[in-house]
Every structure is written in C-alpha cells, then in structure tokens.
Design an enzyme around this catalytic site. Structure first.
Site, PDB file in Angstrom:
ATOM      1  N   TYR A   1      50.572  71.297  71.339  1.00 55.89           N
ATOM      2  CA  TYR A   1      51.280  70.975  70.102  1.00 55.89           C
ATOM      3  C   TYR A   1      52.442  71.955  69.998  1.00 55.89           C
ATOM      4  O   TYR A   1      52.288  73.083  69.540  1.00 55.89           O
ATOM      5  CB  TYR A   1      50.336  71.079  68.899  1.00 55.89           C
TER       6      TYR A   1
ATOM      7  N   ASP B   1      51.898  66.415  71.416  1.00 55.03           N
ATOM      8  CA  ASP B   1      53.086  66.304  70.580  1.00 55.03           C
ATOM      9  C   ASP B   1      54.017  67.431  71.003  1.00 55.03           C
ATOM     10  O   ASP B   1      53.833  68.579  70.600  1.00 55.03           O
ATOM     11  CB  ASP B   1      52.683  66.422  69.104  1.00 55.03           C
TER      12      ASP B   1
ATOM     13  N   HIS C   1      52.440  59.930  63.368  1.00 53.92           N
ATOM     14  CA  HIS C   1      52.464  59.715  64.811  1.00 53.92           C
ATOM     15  C   HIS C   1      51.487  58.602  65.179  1.00 53.92           C
ATOM     16  O   HIS C   1      50.534  58.337  64.438  1.00 53.92           O
ATOM     17  CB  HIS C   1      52.043  60.981  65.568  1.00 53.92           C
TER      18      HIS C   1
END
Length: 262
Positions: free
Chosen positions: A107, A150, A253
């Site tokens: 992330y 991500d 998302h």
C-alpha cells in the site's frame, strides 16, 4: 495447479466485512490481498473469512490506518515485511506459497494533494517509499515473485480519464510515473494487467467526490498486479471487477484479478 489472485484496497476491512465475504463467495479467488484494512490483525473478521475457506492469513495491521493482509485458501508462510521510508506504517507484507512463489502486498502512500515535496511532506514520503522499493529490488533481484497492491499511481495515459488534465494531479505526475518505472525496472517486474489488456482505458478507482461515478467515469488505474520476468508468461485472465464500486457502502477501489499457471 493454476491459482487466481485478487488485490483490493478495501478501505476498512471491518466496515466492509460484508463486501469482502460477498467477493470471496461469488468470485472465489484462491488468494485475496487487501490494503488499507485499517485494523489490528486481531480485530479483523477472520472467522468470517475462514468459514469461506480462507484459513491462511498473513497480515500487518494498524489501528485506524493503513494495514495489509493476504487471505488464502492455499497454504502459505509469512515471508516478512519492510518499513519502507521508515514511516512506521503497515504498508507491506510478503507471503510464500508452497511452490516457492513469493507474493508482495503493498500500500504505497497516496502522497497528499500537492505534487511538491517542499510544500507537501506526504508527497516526499511517497517518493522516498518508491525510491526504497527500487533500491531493495535492485539489490535482491526477486525471482518467482508477484507484486500486488494499491500503488497509488496510474502510470499510463490510458490509465486515467484525461491524461493532460491529470499531469499535475498527484497519482499521474511525471515524477511519480518515473519513480514507479524505476521500481519496475529494478525488480524486472512486468505489468500483468496490461500484458493481458494492452490497450484501452482501464480504471480501478473512482473518487467518492463524484456524485455519479459510473456515468462520469473519471477513474484511474491505481491498483496493480506485477510478476517477475521468470513467471510473467504464466499469467493470464486479468480483469477488473468494476461492479463492486456500485455495491452498497463500497470502497472507492475495485478488485483486480489475474490467474497464474504455476
């Protein structure tokens, strides 16, 4: 044996337990990598996931912020984590499957709103995080590895709704794209999603600020699945599950999928 892997920034695993269990029940990926779980590991709804067959978990949690988790039907072992850019955040975890494949779940920091490290400390942290990723992969020379998560960067012109309008917007600025390219090249990574879907607009994130995200369709591809060169040819069947953005109380998302014949 092929396995299907998905990556999803869930934006609070406890708040969106129902969305995760729905995805696991309907799509049945062998492995689901989550980001921004916003929970200590012992507070995650793991029993609900185990009931669906996801009995193997490797995770790093943090109260209220960040956090990454790998849920799996397949046996895996904890392969560690790294505190990139020394932020003290739970933003990376790795796991190793029985066939030796290592999965890295990331992330990457979003980077704030101003694309200038002098004016915005968060943007500097993002660049430093990516620089350390580059340096680690250059030294370790990963093999038989998959990187997901991500990454908070939409690198290609067709990864955003309007390339020219977003050139000065954090997540699509040239300096971020260059940093991400350096990470890819240092580790010998291939973009599996774009290997399978080489052209056309492709998004995995739509802002909560848009009153009608679907009709406006001002998206960005911030979520990625990569593979090292030695296994990239085994990857196929990539897809992005856009429909989840329209579920009740959704994450901003959506999940990205790929299958590996390994």
């Amino acid at each position: 044996m092929p396995f299907t892997l998905a990556t999803w920034n869930i934006n609070s695993v406890r708040l969106r337990e129902a969305q995760v269990t729905r995805l696991l029940g309907e799509e049945t990926p062998d492995i689901l990598c989550l980001q921004e779980i916003k929970s200590p590991v012992d507070k995650m709804p793991l029993e609900a996931f185990r009931a669906l067959g996801y009995t193997h978990v490797v995770a790093r949690g943090q109260k209220g912020y960040n956090g990454v988790a790998i849920l799996s039907k397949l046996p895996l072992e904890d392969a560690g984590d790294r505190d990139y850019a020394a932020l003290g955040h739970a933003r990376h975890v790795a796991a190793r499957l029985e066939n030796g494949v290592v999965i890295h779940n990331f992330y990457v920091p979003a980077g704030g709103d101003i694309p200038d490290r002098e004016q915005n400390i968060k943007f500097g942290q993002k660049l430093d995080f990516l620089t350390e990723m580059r340096d680690v992969f250059a030294e370790e020379k990963p093999q038989k590895s998959i990187l997901v998560g991500d990454l908070n960067i939409a690198p290609r012109e067709d990864d955003v709704w309007d390339h020219k309008k977003l050139l000065k917007i954090v997540s699509h600025t040239p300096v971020e794209v260059n940093h991400l390219t350096d990470v890819m090249e240092a580790g010998g990574w291939a973009d599996v999603t774009r290997q399978d879907i080489p052209s056309g607009k492709l998004y995995s994130w739509w802002s909560y600020r848009s009153p009608d995200w679907d009709a406006a369709d001002k998206g960005r591809r911030l979520d990625h699945i990569w593979a090292t060169g030695d296994i990239r040819a085994s990857a196929h069947s990539s897809r992005i599950l856009r429909a989840t953005r329209g579920w009740e109380q959704p994450s901003d998302h959506v999940p990205v999928f790929a299958t590996f014949d390994l």
